[in-house]
Design a protein around this motif. Sequence first.
Motif, PDB file in Angstrom:
ATOM      1  N   GLY A  95       0.890  -1.253  -0.077  1.00 26.86           N
ATOM      2  CA  GLY A  95       0.151   0.180   0.146  1.00 26.86           C
ATOM      3  C   GLY A  95       0.844   1.434  -0.011  1.00 26.86           C
ATOM      4  O   GLY A  95       0.633   2.266  -0.650  1.00 26.86           O
ATOM      5  N   TYR A  96       1.976   1.113   0.858  1.00 24.50           N
ATOM      6  CA  TYR A  96       2.872   2.432   0.768  1.00 24.50           C
ATOM      7  C   TYR A  96       3.446   2.496  -0.618  1.00 24.50           C
ATOM      8  O   TYR A  96       3.712   3.678  -0.884  1.00 24.50           O
ATOM      9  N   GLY A  97       3.874   1.472  -1.236  1.00 26.17           N
ATOM     10  CA  GLY A  97       4.412   1.577  -2.560  1.00 26.17           C
ATOM     11  C   GLY A  97       3.642   2.009  -3.665  1.00 26.17           C
ATOM     12  O   GLY A  97       4.165   2.958  -4.291  1.00 26.17           O
ATOM     13  N   LEU A  98       2.449   1.758  -3.533  1.00 26.05           N
ATOM     14  CA  LEU A  98       1.426   2.260  -4.418  1.00 26.05           C
ATOM     15  C   LEU A  98       1.238   3.725  -4.363  1.00 26.05           C
ATOM     16  O   LEU A  98       1.127   4.408  -5.485  1.00 26.05           O
ATOM     17  N   SER A  99       1.054   4.110  -3.096  1.00 26.68           N
ATOM     18  CA  SER A  99       0.850   5.605  -2.879  1.00 26.68           C
ATOM     19  C   SER A  99       2.206   6.503  -3.381  1.00 26.68           C
ATOM     20  O   SER A  99       2.035   7.651  -4.015  1.00 26.68           O
ATOM     21  N   ALA A 100       3.300   5.815  -3.399  1.00 29.74           N
ATOM     22  CA  ALA A 100       4.584   6.492  -3.657  1.00 29.74           C
ATOM     23  C   ALA A 100       4.812   6.722  -5.012  1.00 29.74           C
ATOM     24  O   ALA A 100       5.127   7.673  -5.706  1.00 29.74           O
ATOM     25  N   LEU A 101       4.321   5.663  -5.646  1.00 24.01           N
ATOM     26  CA  LEU A 101       4.117   5.513  -7.459  1.00 24.01           C
ATOM     27  C   LEU A 101       3.376   6.510  -7.730  1.00 24.01           C
ATOM     28  O   LEU A 101       3.508   7.088  -8.705  1.00 24.01           O
ATOM     29  N   SER A 102       2.051   6.834  -7.022  1.00 26.13           N
ATOM     30  CA  SER A 102       1.348   7.776  -7.672  1.00 26.13           C
ATOM     31  C   SER A 102       1.718   9.400  -7.577  1.00 26.13           C
ATOM     32  O   SER A 102       1.184  10.018  -8.240  1.00 26.13           O
ATOM     33  N   ALA A 162      -5.235   5.946  -7.287  1.00 27.59           N
ATOM     34  CA  ALA A 162      -4.180   5.201  -6.909  1.00 27.59           C
ATOM     35  C   ALA A 162      -3.530   5.474  -5.567  1.00 27.59           C
ATOM     36  O   ALA A 162      -3.368   4.537  -4.827  1.00 27.59           O
ATOM     37  N   ASP A 163      -3.501   6.879  -5.058  1.00 26.71           N
ATOM     38  CA  ASP A 163      -2.873   7.111  -3.866  1.00 26.71           C
ATOM     39  C   ASP A 163      -3.651   6.708  -2.944  1.00 26.71           C
ATOM     40  O   ASP A 163      -3.431   6.137  -1.940  1.00 26.71           O
ATOM     41  N   ARG A 164      -4.996   6.863  -3.071  1.00 24.05           N
ATOM     42  CA  ARG A 164      -6.088   6.569  -1.827  1.00 24.05           C
ATOM     43  C   ARG A 164      -6.147   4.810  -1.896  1.00 24.05           C
ATOM     44  O   ARG A 164      -6.475   4.479  -0.951  1.00 24.05           O
ATOM     45  N   LEU A 165      -6.238   4.143  -2.833  1.00 23.08           N
ATOM     46  CA  LEU A 165      -6.056   2.824  -2.978  1.00 23.08           C
ATOM     47  C   LEU A 165      -4.972   2.316  -2.284  1.00 23.08           C
ATOM     48  O   LEU A 165      -5.050   1.197  -1.389  1.00 23.08           O
ATOM     49  N   LEU A 178      -5.210   0.140   1.278  1.00 21.52           N
ATOM     50  CA  LEU A 178      -4.575  -1.363   1.294  1.00 21.52           C
ATOM     51  C   LEU A 178      -3.592  -1.434   2.572  1.00 21.52           C
ATOM     52  O   LEU A 178      -3.705  -2.450   3.363  1.00 21.52           O
ATOM     53  N   ARG A 179      -3.089  -0.305   2.937  1.00 21.21           N
ATOM     54  CA  ARG A 179      -2.047  -0.380   4.153  1.00 21.21           C
ATOM     55  C   ARG A 179      -2.744  -0.122   5.504  1.00 21.21           C
ATOM     56  O   ARG A 179      -1.952  -0.494   6.484  1.00 21.21           O
ATOM     57  N   THR A 180      -3.846   0.785   5.679  1.00 24.25           N
ATOM     58  CA  THR A 180      -4.157   1.509   6.935  1.00 24.25           C
ATOM     59  C   THR A 180      -4.614   0.092   8.070  1.00 24.25           C
ATOM     60  O   THR A 180      -4.055   0.248   9.095  1.00 24.25           O
ATOM     61  N   ALA A 181      -5.378  -0.633   7.433  1.00 25.37           N
ATOM     62  CA  ALA A 181      -5.954  -1.528   8.531  1.00 25.37           C
ATOM     63  C   ALA A 181      -4.621  -2.491   9.015  1.00 25.37           C
ATOM     64  O   ALA A 181      -4.605  -2.847  10.118  1.00 25.37           O
ATOM     65  N   PRO A 182      -3.846  -3.221   8.034  1.00 19.29           N
ATOM     66  CA  PRO A 182      -2.730  -4.206   8.463  1.00 19.29           C
ATOM     67  C   PRO A 182      -1.963  -3.441   9.396  1.00 19.29           C
ATOM     68  O   PRO A 182      -1.348  -3.912  10.409  1.00 19.29           O
TER      69      PRO A 182
END
Length: 415
Positions: free
Chosen positions: A100-107, A126-129, A133-137
């Motif tokens: 999740g952090y990686g997807l936000s970085a790419l955005s 993309a950033d919010r997806l 993905l990352r918040t709950a884990p």
Amino acid sequence: MYLTLRDRPGGKPDPASRSRVVPRVATTVFLLGIVSLLTDVSSEMVNAVLPLYLTAEMGLGVLAYGFVDGLYQGVSALLRIGGGYAGDRSNQPKWVATVGYGLSALSRVGMLVAHNLGAISAVVTADRLGKGLRTAPRDAIIADASDPKGLGRAFGVHRTLDTIGAAIGPLVAFSMLLLVPGDYNSVWVVSSGFAFVGVAVIVLFVPNHRTKVARRAQSIGSLLREVTGARLRRPLIAAGLLALFTVGDGFLYLSLQQRDHLAAKYFPLLYVGTNLAYLLLAIPFGRLADRIGRTKVFLGGHVALLCVYLFAAGPFSGGVATVLVLVLIGTYYAATDGVLPALVTPLVDAQARGSGIAAAQTVVVLARFASSLAFGSLWLLLGSAHALYLVAGLLAAALALALWLLRNREAPVTA
């Protein structure tokens, strides 16, 4: 893992001190806080200039901004349940959060080539997806690494570090635009750098803190039935109802800017004011929630939000009134953002911890998505002040209903 406040002379613990145990915040919580700090520097650099970038630089109206803000608030709901479930089912919450952090970085890189509403909407999505993905884990790791008696404090410490980044981000963006007015591409580049450093920290330093209890295979259907069971149902309804009347920060700041005729270059400083208030109050409110009850603090935060609407729409203007609004917004976040997962965690089984937190967060972001879309329309129809008064009245009614829904619903806290 835990520190006692007082010991008897001779090394024997005072039995009376057992009720005065101060849980030590785990190192894992601090490490995740650093990751969130770096990520929030990145995201708030973009978020602090996005309202003006869309309305002033690109010439879009408040309805278009309402659409983008709705995406910003709500699209993460698409992956929150999935992220929580993936972390629970795989027992690999760190790596789910890392994706999740990686997807936000790419955005962030995508902002360099996004020059129309459609492209910007895709980047924001993309950033919010990634956030969804990352918040709950991530929050499940925090909960599992912390003592149940100190959940509010642990989440408060994490949110404090997170908010330090959220305060630094707008300052960096403000400084860059002050030196080179209109150079938004530089903002996007520096933002990307902070995001990728945050990804490196979670990969290299954060342990993969797994749930201590034995796992059992669960289908997504059975897990959803568990996290929406009788104990959690009313808190979910209450949280969603209150979020439905939560106006996005960007709208509040645009309202303040128009009312006070604030110069565009100072717009990012509004985010700084809110985040500084949040920074100072997150840990005290987390500890207060552990002491007097998380429900009381959570509802009190929405009372502060109600006051925000009244002061932002009222006849008072100028620096003092603006600072008061920013402090109240920070108070709202400090009393709700970390308190909600602390409230939900004891209500679900440890094996469904990430999914339970995700369920609450999903309800909130979906409601905020609807709120952003609706408020953009209300602004056009009624004007900002009348729209805020209307939402204030609806929030007051929602608070009364939420008080009834949450009555006697808070689980007793045990170590």
